[in-house]
Design an enzyme around this catalytic site. Structure first.
Site, PDB file in Angstrom:
ATOM      1  N   LYS A 173      -5.434  32.851  -6.393  1.00 35.59           N
ATOM      2  CA  LYS A 173      -5.050  32.991  -4.991  1.00 35.59           C
ATOM      3  C   LYS A 173      -3.526  33.075  -4.867  1.00 35.59           C
ATOM      4  O   LYS A 173      -2.797  32.515  -5.688  1.00 35.59           O
ATOM      5  CB  LYS A 173      -5.630  31.850  -4.154  1.00 35.59           C
ATOM      6  N   LYS A 212      -4.636  21.854 -10.002  1.00 34.09           N
ATOM      7  CA  LYS A 212      -3.251  21.370  -9.926  1.00 34.09           C
ATOM      8  C   LYS A 212      -2.920  20.404 -11.055  1.00 34.09           C
ATOM      9  O   LYS A 212      -1.804  20.413 -11.550  1.00 34.09           O
ATOM     10  CB  LYS A 212      -2.980  20.718  -8.561  1.00 34.09           C
ATOM     11  N   LYS A 270       2.211  29.343  -2.830  1.00 35.26           N
ATOM     12  CA  LYS A 270       3.647  29.065  -2.742  1.00 35.26           C
ATOM     13  C   LYS A 270       4.192  28.753  -4.121  1.00 35.26           C
ATOM     14  O   LYS A 270       5.333  29.018  -4.425  1.00 35.26           O
ATOM     15  CB  LYS A 270       3.902  27.858  -1.844  1.00 35.26           C
TER      16      LYS A 270
HETATM   17  P1  ATP Z   1       0.603  25.323  -2.828  1.00 36.99           P
HETATM   18  O1  ATP Z   1       0.811  26.536  -3.651  1.00 36.99           O
HETATM   19  O2  ATP Z   1       1.791  24.409  -2.770  1.00 36.99           O
HETATM   20  O3  ATP Z   1      -0.688  24.614  -3.120  1.00 36.99           O
HETATM   21  P2  ATP Z   1      -0.484  26.918  -0.754  1.00 36.99           P
HETATM   22  O4  ATP Z   1       0.193  28.218  -0.768  1.00 36.99           O
HETATM   23  O5  ATP Z   1      -1.842  26.815  -1.340  1.00 36.99           O
HETATM   24  O6  ATP Z   1       0.474  25.811  -1.343  1.00 36.99           O
HETATM   25  P3  ATP Z   1      -1.028  25.154   1.469  1.00 36.99           P
HETATM   26  O7  ATP Z   1       0.051  24.459   2.168  1.00 36.99           O
HETATM   27  O8  ATP Z   1      -1.718  24.343   0.434  1.00 36.99           O
HETATM   28  O9  ATP Z   1      -0.525  26.488   0.771  1.00 36.99           O
HETATM   29  O10 ATP Z   1      -2.090  25.725   2.492  1.00 36.99           O
HETATM   30  C1  ATP Z   1      -1.897  25.906   3.880  1.00 36.99           C
HETATM   31  C2  ATP Z   1      -3.046  26.708   4.441  1.00 36.99           C
HETATM   32  O11 ATP Z   1      -2.990  28.048   3.956  1.00 36.99           O
HETATM   33  C3  ATP Z   1      -4.430  26.164   4.065  1.00 36.99           C
HETATM   34  O12 ATP Z   1      -5.296  26.291   5.186  1.00 36.99           O
HETATM   35  C4  ATP Z   1      -4.880  27.077   2.968  1.00 36.99           C
HETATM   36  O13 ATP Z   1      -6.280  27.187   2.888  1.00 36.99           O
HETATM   37  C5  ATP Z   1      -4.261  28.402   3.401  1.00 36.99           C
HETATM   38  N1  ATP Z   1      -4.015  29.260   2.246  1.00 36.99           N
HETATM   39  C6  ATP Z   1      -3.217  28.973   1.173  1.00 36.99           C
HETATM   40  N2  ATP Z   1      -3.226  29.988   0.298  1.00 36.99           N
HETATM   41  C7  ATP Z   1      -4.048  30.938   0.819  1.00 36.99           C
HETATM   42  C8  ATP Z   1      -4.463  32.230   0.374  1.00 36.99           C
HETATM   43  N3  ATP Z   1      -4.020  32.736  -0.764  1.00 36.99           N
HETATM   44  N4  ATP Z   1      -5.300  32.935   1.162  1.00 36.99           N
HETATM   45  C9  ATP Z   1      -5.755  32.440   2.341  1.00 36.99           C
HETATM   46  N5  ATP Z   1      -5.403  31.227   2.812  1.00 36.99           N
HETATM   47  C10 ATP Z   1      -4.560  30.481   2.069  1.00 36.99           C
HETATM   48  N1  LTN Z   2      -4.922  20.082   1.515  1.00 41.48           N
HETATM   49  C1  LTN Z   2      -4.375  21.170   2.260  1.00 41.48           C
HETATM   50  C2  LTN Z   2      -3.302  20.785   3.236  1.00 41.48           C
HETATM   51  C3  LTN Z   2      -3.804  19.792   4.217  1.00 41.48           C
HETATM   52  C4  LTN Z   2      -4.731  20.016   5.283  1.00 41.48           C
HETATM   53  C5  LTN Z   2      -4.873  18.769   5.936  1.00 41.48           C
HETATM   54  C6  LTN Z   2      -5.421  21.138   5.735  1.00 41.48           C
HETATM   55  C7  LTN Z   2      -3.482  18.456   4.248  1.00 41.48           C
HETATM   56  N2  LTN Z   2      -4.111  17.859   5.283  1.00 41.48           N
HETATM   57  C8  LTN Z   2      -5.722  18.631   7.022  1.00 41.48           C
HETATM   58  C9  LTN Z   2      -6.279  20.978   6.824  1.00 41.48           C
HETATM   59  C10 LTN Z   2      -6.421  19.743   7.465  1.00 41.48           C
HETATM   60  C11 LTN Z   2      -3.839  22.185   1.239  1.00 41.48           C
HETATM   61  O1  LTN Z   2      -3.570  21.832   0.122  1.00 41.48           O
HETATM   62  N3  LTN Z   2      -3.684  23.377   1.688  1.00 41.48           N
END
Ligand code: ATP
Ligand code: LTN
Length: 328
Positions: free
Chosen positions: A193, A111, A196
């Site tokens: 991966k 990031k 969002k």
């Molecule tokens: P950002 O792009 O803003 O980092 P993100 O799409 O990675 O967001 P998070 O809010 O960070 O989503 O993650 C929420 C949950 O979804 C976490 O448990 C994370 O491990 C899971 N997750 C995120 N992206 C994936 C993916 N591509 N495949 C499986 N699990 C995912």
């Molecule tokens: N860091 C995680 C989001 C997140 C999270 C948590 C997940 C913040 N606090 C506590 C599990 C438990 C992410 O970026 N997906």
């Protein structure tokens, strides 16, 4: 009953990776566990945001999570900043986290590399706040996608360190991830991966998008120049990703599914059908909830009240064990 805690950032619409990697697990275990699910708005501030953006995103995310099947009578759904003990405990844990430990976190490396002008110190110390989120609830299990496992390992190390410095305070949690769907990849760049905040929309399937768009995105997914269908994430990441998605959506083993296909076309159209079938009922509930915004707000108010009771007790225990002077 064991206690489950997980968090999700209000950084954009929910996508298929969030659903298959994490949210589906949250929903499926309701009733058999005590569940706390947190919209981590403070974490979203680690990268610059416009005024109002995170607040609006938090409500939209709550609506999507309820549409996915989180039931506010079974689980506690709340917004992180509504329970101030998260930030307070975050500080206590930052002081028990090593700089070197944070420096090893791959999410920080990824990031921070994407930030052009400004890398906040919050982005660096964020895993201590994540540890606070989890440890405040005496959590046994943390259902997350594979990308978060490193943060849960760090949370365990912080809990063990704190307990040995100050006496038994925290339950040491463990990460749980699904067999298929723990790492859904971007359809256009299958070595990244699905996220969002991905560079292009065509690689990400949003739960709220038009389903004809969803099917098109899957049919246009990047594969490779071979013709053989084989589950090999290293050599054939695009094909493995489609098999992973189909496996997760239909509860089948991705490697076993590969034997049933000899061409990419049928694999893509079956995957598109399976994903559309999975998303249809979610979208129906989403449009019902759009007509009923008060039910979303009500769930969040009740959730914050329930979460506060547990969070306050754990925070007080931590402060007492450290031996800070009590007020009055
Ligand atoms: P950002 O792009 O803003 O980092 P993100 O799409 O990675 O967001 P998070 O809010 O960070 O989503 O993650 C929420 C949950 O979804 C976490 O448990 C994370 O491990 C899971 N997750 C995120 N992206 C994936 C993916 N591509 N495949 C499986 N699990 C995912
Ligand atoms: N860091 C995680 C989001 C997140 C999270 C948590 C997940 C913040 N606090 C506590 C599990 C438990 C992410 O970026 N997906």
């Amino acid at each position: 009953m064991s206690t489950v805690f997980s968090g999700i950032q209000p950084t954009g619409g929910l996508h298929l990776g969030n659903l298959l990697g994490a949210v589906r697990n949250w929903v499926d275990n309701q009733g058999d566990t005590v569940g706390f699910f947190c919209i981590v708005d403070l974490h979203a501030l680690t990268v610059p945001k416009e005024p109002g953006e995170v607040g609006k995103g938090s409500i939209e995310l709550a609506r999507e999570l309820l549409a996915c099947g989180l039931d506010p009578t079974e689980s506690t759904l709340f917004i992180q900043s509504h329970v101030p003990e998260h930030a307070q405990m975050g500080w206590l844990l930052q002081c028990n986290t090593g700089f070197g430990e944070l420096n090893r976190m791959t999410q920080f490396k990824d990031k921070s590399a994407k930030q052009k002008d400004f890398v906040s110190s919050g982005l660096f110390s964020y895993p201590s706040l994540q540890a606070a989120d989890i440890l405040l609830y005496d959590t046994n299990q943390v259902p997350v996608g594979a990308d978060q496992r490193q943060h849960i390992e760090l949370t365990r190390d912080i809990a063990v360190r704190f307990n040995s410095r100050y006496g038994e305070t925290f339950v040491v949690p463990e990460a749980v991830s699904p067999a298929a769907g723990a790492r859904v990849m971007d359809l256009q760049n299958p070595t990244d991966k699905m996220s969002k905040s991905a560079a292009t929309e065509s690689g990400t399937i949003y739960l709220a998008e038009d389903l004809s768009k969803t099917a098109k995105k899957i049919k246009r997914a990047v594969t490779d120049s071979e013709v053989e269908v084989r589950y090999d994430p290293e050599a054939k990441p695009g094909v493995a990703n489609l098999l992973g998605i189909l496996g997760a959506a239909t509860d089948r083993d991705p490697a076993a599914l590969a034997d049933e296909y000899s061409q990419y076309g049928p694999l893509k159209s079956d995957t598109a059908d399976a994903v559309v079938t999975l998303l249809e009922p979610i979208q129906e509930r989403l449009s019902e909830l759009q007509q009923d915004p008060d039910s979303v707000t009500a769930a969040l108010i009740t959730g914050a009240r329930k979460a506060s009771t547990t969070a306050q007790a754990t925070y007080q225990r931590a402060v007492q064990n450290i031996g800070l002077t009590p007020p009055g």
